[in-house]
Write a protein that holds these residues in place. Structure first.
Motif, PDB file in Angstrom:
ATOM      1  N   LEU A  46       0.729  -1.113  -3.659  1.00 53.14           N
ATOM      2  CA  LEU A  46      -0.131  -0.182  -4.345  1.00 53.14           C
ATOM      3  C   LEU A  46      -1.490  -0.348  -3.919  1.00 53.14           C
ATOM      4  N   ILE A  47      -2.187  -1.637  -3.694  1.00 59.41           N
ATOM      5  CA  ILE A  47      -3.162  -1.659  -2.666  1.00 59.41           C
ATOM      6  C   ILE A  47      -3.219  -0.934  -1.371  1.00 59.41           C
ATOM      7  N   TRP A  48      -2.028  -1.051  -0.825  1.00 57.73           N
ATOM      8  CA  TRP A  48      -1.880  -0.249   0.602  1.00 57.73           C
ATOM      9  C   TRP A  48      -1.960   1.345   0.456  1.00 57.73           C
ATOM     10  N   LEU A  49      -2.140   1.932  -0.940  1.00 53.72           N
ATOM     11  CA  LEU A  49      -2.215   3.029  -1.369  1.00 53.72           C
ATOM     12  C   LEU A  49      -3.670   3.633  -0.778  1.00 53.72           C
ATOM     13  N   ILE A  50      -4.517   2.882  -0.751  1.00 60.24           N
ATOM     14  CA  ILE A  50      -5.904   3.156  -0.475  1.00 60.24           C
ATOM     15  C   ILE A  50      -6.147   3.868   0.797  1.00 60.24           C
ATOM     16  N   PRO A  51      -5.574   3.230   2.057  1.00 58.20           N
ATOM     17  CA  PRO A  51      -5.758   4.161   3.281  1.00 58.20           C
ATOM     18  C   PRO A  51      -5.194   5.397   3.295  1.00 58.20           C
ATOM     19  N   PRO A  52      -4.037   5.659   2.709  1.00 55.37           N
ATOM     20  CA  PRO A  52      -3.236   6.916   2.941  1.00 55.37           C
ATOM     21  C   PRO A  52      -4.001   8.039   1.824  1.00 55.37           C
TER      22      PRO A  52
END
Length: 469
Positions: A46-52
């Protein structure tokens, strides 16, 4: 004129160095950064959703806006300057905070700024170099400098950790705190991004985009979303095919970025697979060492991508680009799939090198290929929309990976890395099919052209014979 073009090529490449420095530095440390703060593995996707998510919104929007912008300084340059300044401030701010929410917000700002800068830089490159060979050369040069920036960004934490250990040998690591070397790395990153943007923007002078006899700044914001939606619904057919196949490869790349450090921590340094949050100093040390190792392997693949981009720049002809890209994906996918079975430096370095071949291709060739099917006046918006093929797969992964990681793979990051490699290999196979189809169309067109020429010759001969003497 040639000197001016070469000058722009060099300074755009310097700008690419700074932007990719920020991207790779952030991406190679994003998992470790939030794990140091105590975030568990389930929430990491969910944190890694920020870049895309930021790329999905910012790049098409900025691309459309820059197409519709009219200033004395050009269409793209004002946006590059604005987003780069935001990036510098965001990188400077992050080390000042130690809690989750402010760092999450600053990470969002960093990704917005880097995506905005990257989109307008690519559009400016397309505006500047009109011939396909020139564009291939420009993108290849940018890829070389971008890979150099990525190498510097990936190596920075490792270098600063060595310096910190030398200067502060008694420095201890505390649970729930970001290590000193990582905080310093964000400050150094802000300085490097500022320097590269300042140098490049001082020398790149874009022509005024204002209509004749107009001296005011004007942006046609009124119908921007309507135009954006229209362009999205009317994408050229070849664009759509490339869009889907390119998106599949980014599923694998996203999984690799997210779980590579965790795979090293679990397989080499004994980080428990059932422990989803860092609870003791031993786990902190395992994660720290794995993150430093990741810096080394990320540096290796960036170096290999430099060599691959140089090879593209010197030897590759434009009619072979799709085949070369598909082969690069096959090599990179196999490299990713083998990581979970490796524990020695040499074997992991080979996998990193294979990934470098893929990376050197994926940051150049898809853009050169897709620009063939884009009208010049819509270059900004279509390149922005093409970025959805990168961001949308990552968003889907971010939503699905938590349950897969927890319930299907039981917390084993390496299993997901193996799946990622297979996905990239599949994408490479689809690119090969696309290359075969394009060749068939090209052969058919050449055959028709030959037949038309023969028919024309026969017709002229018959006409000549019928002409009275």
């Amino acid at each position: 004129m040639i000197t001016v073009q070469r000058s722009k090529l060099v300074y755009l490449a310097i700008l690419s160095f700074g932007i990719n420095f920020g991207f790779i530095f952030q991406l190679s440390n994003l998992t470790a950064l939030f794990k140091f703060l105590g975030i568990n593995d389930i929430n990491l996707p969910l944190i890694w959703l920020i870049p895309p998510l930021t790329g999905l919104i910012i790049q098409p929007l900025v691309g459309q806006l820059s197409d519709m912008t009219f200033t004395p300084f050009g269409k793209r340059r004002p946006y590059i300057i604005f987003w780069s300044i935001l990036a510098v401030f965001s990188f400077c701010l992050l080390p000042l905070f130690t809690t989750f929410l402010p760092i999450l917000v600053i990470t969002l700002l960093i990704d917005c700024s880097l995506n905005g800068s990257a989109e307008t830089m690519r559009a400016l490159t397309g505006d500047t170099f009109l011939r396909e060979d020139d564009r291939t050369q420009a993108f290849a040069m940018q890829a070389i400098f971008a890979s150099m920036g990525g190498f510097a960004g990936a190596s920075l934490p490792f270098i600063l950790n060595w310096i910190c250990n030398f200067l502060f040998p008694t420095l201890t690591l505390e649970v729930g705190q970001i290590p000193l070397h990582l905080k310093l790395a964000f400050l150094v990153a802000s300085f490097i991004i500022f320097s590269t943007v300042f140098i490049s923007m001082m020398h790149i002078k874009e022509k005024s985009s204002l209509p004749a006899n107009t001296k005011i700044f004007r942006v046609s914001y009124q119908h921007v979303f309507r135009h954006l939606w229209y362009n999205l619904c009317n994408l050229p057919k070849p664009f759509k095919q490339i869009f889907l196949i390119h998106g599949l490869s980014w599923v694998g790349i996203f999984i690799f970025w997210l779980y590579f450090t965790l795979t090293l921590a679990q397989n080499i340094y004994g980080l428990p697979t059932a422990s989803y949050a860092i609870a003791n100093i031993q786990s902190m040390q395992a994660l720290k060492q794995a993150s430093l190792d990741s810096s080394i392997y990320f540096s290796i693949y960036q170096n290999v991508s430099i060599l691959f981009a140089l090879w593209l720049l010197i030897f590759v002809k434009s009619n072979k680009l799709i085949i070369i890209h598909s082969l690069a994906l096959l090599i990179g996918g196999m490299g990713i799939a083998l990581v979970p079975f490796e524990s020695h430096f040499l074997s992991l370095a080979v996998s990193a090198g294979a990934l470098g071949v893929m990376w050197g291709s994926i940051i150049i060739l898809p853009y050169v290929i897709v620009i063939r099917n884009i009208a010049k006046e819509k270059l900004g918006v279509y390149l922005g929309l093409f970025n959805i093929s990168i961001t949308a797969p990552q968003i889907i992964c971010g939503l699905l990976l938590s349950p897969l990681y927890t319930f299907i793979f039981q917390g084993h990051a390496g299993y997901l890395l193996f799946v990622a490699g297979l996905i990239v290999v599949t994408s490479g196979c689809l690119w090969l099919l696309l290359a075969a189809r394009e060749q068939k169309i090209l052969d058919f067109s050449n055959q028709n052209a030959t037949m038309d020429h023969q028919s024309e010759v026969i017709y002229n001969l018959e006409l000549k014979n019928k002409t009275p003497k």
